[in-house]
Design an enzyme around this catalytic site. Structure first.
Site, PDB file in Angstrom:
ATOM      1  N   LYS A  12      53.459  16.441  20.657  1.00 49.09           N
ATOM      2  CA  LYS A  12      53.874  17.279  19.519  1.00 49.09           C
ATOM      3  C   LYS A  12      54.882  16.536  18.635  1.00 49.09           C
ATOM      4  O   LYS A  12      54.811  16.597  17.406  1.00 49.09           O
ATOM      5  CB  LYS A  12      54.470  18.590  20.036  1.00 49.09           C
ATOM      6  CG  LYS A  12      53.435  19.462  20.743  1.00 49.09           C
ATOM      7  CD  LYS A  12      54.123  20.557  21.557  1.00 49.09           C
ATOM      8  CE  LYS A  12      53.102  21.441  22.264  1.00 49.09           C
ATOM      9  NZ  LYS A  12      53.722  22.288  23.286  1.00 49.09           N
TER      10      LYS A  12
ATOM     11  N   LYS B 168      46.906  19.109  20.643  1.00 51.96           N
ATOM     12  CA  LYS B 168      47.913  18.101  20.242  1.00 51.96           C
ATOM     13  C   LYS B 168      47.678  16.757  20.909  1.00 51.96           C
ATOM     14  O   LYS B 168      47.945  15.704  20.327  1.00 51.96           O
ATOM     15  CB  LYS B 168      49.342  18.591  20.535  1.00 51.96           C
ATOM     16  CG  LYS B 168      49.591  19.053  21.964  1.00 51.96           C
ATOM     17  CD  LYS B 168      49.375  20.528  22.109  1.00 51.96           C
ATOM     18  CE  LYS B 168      49.266  20.917  23.553  1.00 51.96           C
ATOM     19  NZ  LYS B 168      49.549  22.304  23.818  1.00 51.96           N
TER      20      LYS B 168
ATOM     21  N   GLY C 278      53.118  26.272  19.178  1.00 55.11           N
ATOM     22  CA  GLY C 278      52.324  27.508  19.271  1.00 55.11           C
ATOM     23  C   GLY C 278      52.326  28.333  18.002  1.00 55.11           C
ATOM     24  O   GLY C 278      51.785  27.919  16.979  1.00 55.11           O
TER      25      GLY C 278
ATOM     26  N   VAL D 120      51.383  22.363  17.442  1.00 55.05           N
ATOM     27  CA  VAL D 120      52.824  22.138  17.648  1.00 55.05           C
ATOM     28  C   VAL D 120      53.563  23.474  17.633  1.00 55.05           C
ATOM     29  O   VAL D 120      53.468  24.233  16.664  1.00 55.05           O
ATOM     30  CB  VAL D 120      53.418  21.213  16.566  1.00 55.05           C
ATOM     31  CG1 VAL D 120      54.893  20.947  16.841  1.00 55.05           C
ATOM     32  CG2 VAL D 120      52.644  19.909  16.467  1.00 55.05           C
TER      33      VAL D 120
ATOM     34  N   VAL E 192      43.592  30.331  24.822  1.00 51.85           N
ATOM     35  CA  VAL E 192      43.780  30.408  23.356  1.00 51.85           C
ATOM     36  C   VAL E 192      42.510  30.942  22.669  1.00 51.85           C
ATOM     37  O   VAL E 192      42.589  31.732  21.728  1.00 51.85           O
ATOM     38  CB  VAL E 192      44.173  29.025  22.779  1.00 51.85           C
ATOM     39  CG1 VAL E 192      44.436  29.124  21.288  1.00 51.85           C
ATOM     40  CG2 VAL E 192      45.413  28.479  23.483  1.00 51.85           C
TER      41      VAL E 192
ATOM     42  N   GLU F 195      47.727  23.857  12.985  1.00 58.21           N
ATOM     43  CA  GLU F 195      49.019  24.543  13.096  1.00 58.21           C
ATOM     44  C   GLU F 195      49.366  24.865  14.552  1.00 58.21           C
ATOM     45  O   GLU F 195      50.527  24.766  14.959  1.00 58.21           O
ATOM     46  CB  GLU F 195      48.986  25.835  12.268  1.00 58.21           C
ATOM     47  CG  GLU F 195      50.276  26.595  12.206  1.00 58.21           C
ATOM     48  CD  GLU F 195      51.406  25.787  11.572  1.00 58.21           C
ATOM     49  OE1 GLU F 195      51.370  25.560  10.362  1.00 58.21           O
ATOM     50  OE2 GLU F 195      52.342  25.389  12.301  1.00 58.21           O
TER      51      GLU F 195
HETATM   52  P1  NDP Z   1      41.860  26.788  28.800  1.00 57.55           P
HETATM   53  O1  NDP Z   1      41.632  25.835  29.913  1.00 57.55           O
HETATM   54  O2  NDP Z   1      42.366  28.137  29.120  1.00 57.55           O
HETATM   55  O3  NDP Z   1      40.503  26.952  27.970  1.00 57.55           O
HETATM   56  C1  NDP Z   1      39.619  25.914  27.717  1.00 57.55           C
HETATM   57  C2  NDP Z   1      38.194  26.497  27.766  1.00 57.55           C
HETATM   58  O4  NDP Z   1      37.268  25.506  27.354  1.00 57.55           O
HETATM   59  C3  NDP Z   1      37.793  26.966  29.165  1.00 57.55           C
HETATM   60  O5  NDP Z   1      37.236  28.254  29.086  1.00 57.55           O
HETATM   61  C4  NDP Z   1      36.767  25.913  29.571  1.00 57.55           C
HETATM   62  O6  NDP Z   1      35.762  26.435  30.425  1.00 57.55           O
HETATM   63  C5  NDP Z   1      36.156  25.576  28.237  1.00 57.55           C
HETATM   64  N1  NDP Z   1      35.458  24.299  28.247  1.00 57.55           N
HETATM   65  C6  NDP Z   1      35.750  23.157  28.916  1.00 57.55           C
HETATM   66  N2  NDP Z   1      34.835  22.187  28.635  1.00 57.55           N
HETATM   67  C7  NDP Z   1      33.970  22.734  27.756  1.00 57.55           C
HETATM   68  C8  NDP Z   1      32.835  22.248  27.087  1.00 57.55           C
HETATM   69  N3  NDP Z   1      32.387  20.995  27.268  1.00 57.55           N
HETATM   70  N4  NDP Z   1      32.165  23.072  26.270  1.00 57.55           N
HETATM   71  C9  NDP Z   1      32.591  24.333  26.075  1.00 57.55           C
HETATM   72  N5  NDP Z   1      33.679  24.865  26.677  1.00 57.55           N
HETATM   73  C10 NDP Z   1      34.354  24.072  27.508  1.00 57.55           C
HETATM   74  O7  NDP Z   1      42.815  26.052  27.778  1.00 57.55           O
HETATM   75  P2  NDP Z   1      43.816  26.703  26.712  1.00 57.55           P
HETATM   76  O8  NDP Z   1      43.156  27.806  25.996  1.00 57.55           O
HETATM   77  O9  NDP Z   1      45.128  26.944  27.356  1.00 57.55           O
HETATM   78  O10 NDP Z   1      44.035  25.457  25.743  1.00 57.55           O
HETATM   79  C11 NDP Z   1      43.094  25.105  24.759  1.00 57.55           C
HETATM   80  C12 NDP Z   1      43.743  24.103  23.821  1.00 57.55           C
HETATM   81  O11 NDP Z   1      44.843  24.710  23.182  1.00 57.55           O
HETATM   82  C13 NDP Z   1      44.286  22.848  24.508  1.00 57.55           C
HETATM   83  O12 NDP Z   1      44.137  21.755  23.646  1.00 57.55           O
HETATM   84  C14 NDP Z   1      45.764  23.168  24.677  1.00 57.55           C
HETATM   85  O13 NDP Z   1      46.569  22.024  24.751  1.00 57.55           O
HETATM   86  C15 NDP Z   1      46.009  23.926  23.389  1.00 57.55           C
HETATM   87  N6  NDP Z   1      47.155  24.828  23.398  1.00 57.55           N
HETATM   88  C16 NDP Z   1      47.314  25.717  24.420  1.00 57.55           C
HETATM   89  C17 NDP Z   1      48.359  26.618  24.389  1.00 57.55           C
HETATM   90  C18 NDP Z   1      48.563  27.627  25.473  1.00 57.55           C
HETATM   91  O14 NDP Z   1      49.559  28.369  25.403  1.00 57.55           O
HETATM   92  N7  NDP Z   1      47.694  27.724  26.451  1.00 57.55           N
HETATM   93  C19 NDP Z   1      49.308  26.641  23.265  1.00 57.55           C
HETATM   94  C20 NDP Z   1      49.031  25.666  22.223  1.00 57.55           C
HETATM   95  C21 NDP Z   1      47.997  24.796  22.310  1.00 57.55           C
HETATM   96  P3  NDP Z   1      36.004  26.358  32.020  1.00 57.55           P
HETATM   97  O15 NDP Z   1      37.241  27.136  32.294  1.00 57.55           O
HETATM   98  O16 NDP Z   1      34.770  26.976  32.568  1.00 57.55           O
HETATM   99  O17 NDP Z   1      36.156  24.906  32.333  1.00 57.55           O
HETATM  100  N1  HSE Z   2      51.727  23.616  27.649  1.00 58.25           N
HETATM  101  C1  HSE Z   2      52.269  23.880  26.381  1.00 58.25           C
HETATM  102  C2  HSE Z   2      53.680  24.402  26.528  1.00 58.25           C
HETATM  103  C3  HSE Z   2      51.423  24.880  25.644  1.00 58.25           C
HETATM  104  O1  HSE Z   2      54.080  24.754  27.647  1.00 58.25           O
HETATM  105  O2  HSE Z   2      54.409  24.445  25.544  1.00 58.25           O
HETATM  106  C4  HSE Z   2      51.807  25.023  24.197  1.00 58.25           C
HETATM  107  O3  HSE Z   2      51.503  23.887  23.464  1.00 58.25           O
END
Ligand code: NDP
Ligand code: HSE
Length: 437
Positions: free
Chosen positions: A206, A106, A135, A133, A15, A130
């Site tokens: 959510k 969430k 996306g 929940v 994200v 936003e």
């Molecule tokens: P990812 O795992 O892809 O990204 C998380 C990032 O945070 C990684 O690059 C990770 O690094 C980094 N990270 C972990 N710990 C730390 C720290 N202490 N300091 C700085 N950076 C750190 O997750 P997503 O992007 O998929 O998800 C992010 C959020 O968005 C979550 O809360 C998820 O539930 C929410 N979300 C995700 C959706 C999706 O479609 N993926 C949709 C809607 C919400 P490293 O990889 O090196 O550990």
């Molecule tokens: N893991 C979640 C899903 C990401 O599959 O809907 C979006 O919140």
């Protein structure tokens, strides 16, 4: 012209990188809407080499998220790390430092939202979510602002893309569960811990947030009833189809006289409903409200740029409102903190719903009548019955029963009695059914 608002990004994974890309690509369009540029000035990620690659010199990259929070030039902190651990500490520290916060987390808000919103209220900063929940679907905005005239009756949604993707692929292509889950992970839909998706926890996070916003109650994840899709069997998906239903993992919250229902579980939905035809990683949320009637919101519920769309929308909102009087902003949970309700969340036994039952029974006279007698004794009325024709020489058969709405506690008692019949040969499968009319 005002100097661009300065954003610090914590976590540049799926994200985070989507957010960076959307904000860079649509910079000018966004500036014209927000009335001011929005600039990601700092990015924190554990993997600084990967972050440097994404950012390509356009922002300062650091390994320590606290360096972003401590930087006085940063106006808004975007938390895209995920989870309840370090993300919670960082969000509370950002709030304490007087920064506005945007998060897609969430899990964090469903479990610790009350504490986070109270801290934000005290510091007079905004916490926008936003993306948390469904996306890219602006469902928080719709519930909190667009439907603000209404008394909301219920909200029901397909709010987990991973499980909807799995169910769709299994139904349409007969693919196996594990393969489709791997594909969902590859596409970036699944949570860091995919059991959160398949066991219904993510959808319950959510639904908890939706429930709070719809009814003006605190977030109460611990009161949600949560069931995932891991115990769902292909045979029930097929029988449901024969009866004119699709099985979806539904998040549902409904206002009743005694309290609020808050539940996530596989659910039979009539195939003719639009929401039953939401396939793949798409999400949809149905809202029933007294003035407007039913409204349906549909779109991509996961993935880098769909989610980034919601994150950037929050950044624009905050940019517009940063200088507004904090007492006149839209409240975090739609209702003003001093006007929250203490309506209880009901126990699952108190929930009212219809059921699909599949019983493996001895193929002999009188079986059906013994079962229907038990249902009648519990005041459970039958909507439809389907009995599979048994093959020659076969001594057992599947009996499928659809019921009308009943109180779950009553159904549980009836199930215990039916299960005890010697002619019921296997554990009874029960799946809840909602007409969503
Ligand atoms: P990812 O795992 O892809 O990204 C998380 C990032 O945070 C990684 O690059 C990770 O690094 C980094 N990270 C972990 N710990 C730390 C720290 N202490 N300091 C700085 N950076 C750190 O997750 P997503 O992007 O998929 O998800 C992010 C959020 O968005 C979550 O809360 C998820 O539930 C929410 N979300 C995700 C959706 C999706 O479609 N993926 C949709 C809607 C919400 P490293 O990889 O090196 O550990
Ligand atoms: N893991 C979640 C899903 C990401 O599959 O809907 C979006 O919140």
């Amino acid at each position: 012209m005002m100097k661009p608002i300065q954003v610090g990004l914590l976590g540049i994974g799926t994200v985070g990188s989507g957010t960076f890309a959307v904000l860079s690509r649509n910079q000018e369009e966004i500036r014209r809407r927000a009335g001011r540029g929005i600039e990601i000035a700092m990015v924190a990620d554990l993997d600084t080499a990967r972050a440097e690659k994404i950012v390509a010199g356009r922002a300062k990259v650091v390994a320590d998220a606290r360096a972003v929070i401590a930087d006085t030039s940063i106006d808004i902190v975007v938390e895209l790390i995920g989870g309840y651990g370090i993300a919670k500490t960082l969000v509370l520290e950002a709030i304490a430092a007087g920064k506005h916060v945007v998060t897609a987390n969430k899990a964090l808000l469903a479990v610790h939202g009350n504490e986070i919103f109270a801290a934000a209220q005290k510091q007079r900063v905004m916490v926008a979510f936003e993306a948390a929940v469904a996306g890219g679907i602006p469902i928080i905005k719709a519930l909190r602002e667009g439907l603000t005239a209404n008394r909301i009756e219920w909200v029901a949604g397909i709010i987990n893309g991973t499980t909807n993707f799995i169910l769709s692929e299994m139904r349409a292509k007969g693919s196996d569960f594990a393969t489709v889950l791997k594909e969902a992970q590859r596409l970036g839909y699944a949570e860091a811990d995919p059991t959160f998706d398949i066991e219904g926890v993510d959808a319950a996070h959510k639904a908890t947030i939706l429930s709070a916003i719809a009814f003006g109650v605190p977030v109460q994840f611990d009161r949600a009833h949560v069931e995932g899709i891991t115990r769902l069997q292909a045979v029930d998906i097929r029988y449901a189809e024969q009866l004119g239903y699709r099985i979806k993992l539904l998040g549902l919250t409904r206002r009743r006289d005694q309290g609020i229902e808050l539940r996530v579980h596989p659910t039979l939905i009539p195939s003719k409903r639009l929401i039953a035809n939401v396939e793949g990683a798409m999400n949809a949320v149905l809202v029933q409200a007294d003035a407007v009637g039913t409204t349906l919101y549909y779109g991509k519920g996961a993935g880098a740029e769909p989610t980034a769309s919601a994150v950037v929308a929050d950044l624009v909102d905050i940019t517009r409102l940063a200088t507004a009087d904090p007492d006149h902003r839209v409240p975090h949970l739609a209702f003003r903190p001093d006007a929250m309700s203490d309506t209880p969340i009901l126990a699952i036994e108190q929930v009212v719903t219809a059921f699909y039952l599949r019983l493996v029974v001895a193929d002999e006279a009188g079986v059906l009548s013994r079962i229907t007698t038990i249902l009648a004794e519990h005041e459970i009325s039958i909507d439809a019955v389907l009995q599979r024709e048994s093959a020659e020489g076969e001594r057992q058969t599947d009996l499928i029963i659809l019921t009308h709405d009943t109180v779950e506690g009553r159904m549980r008692e009836a199930l215990t009695k039916m299960q005890a019949l010697p002619t019921v040969l296997a554990p009874i499968v029960s799946i809840r059914k909602e007409e969503l009319a």
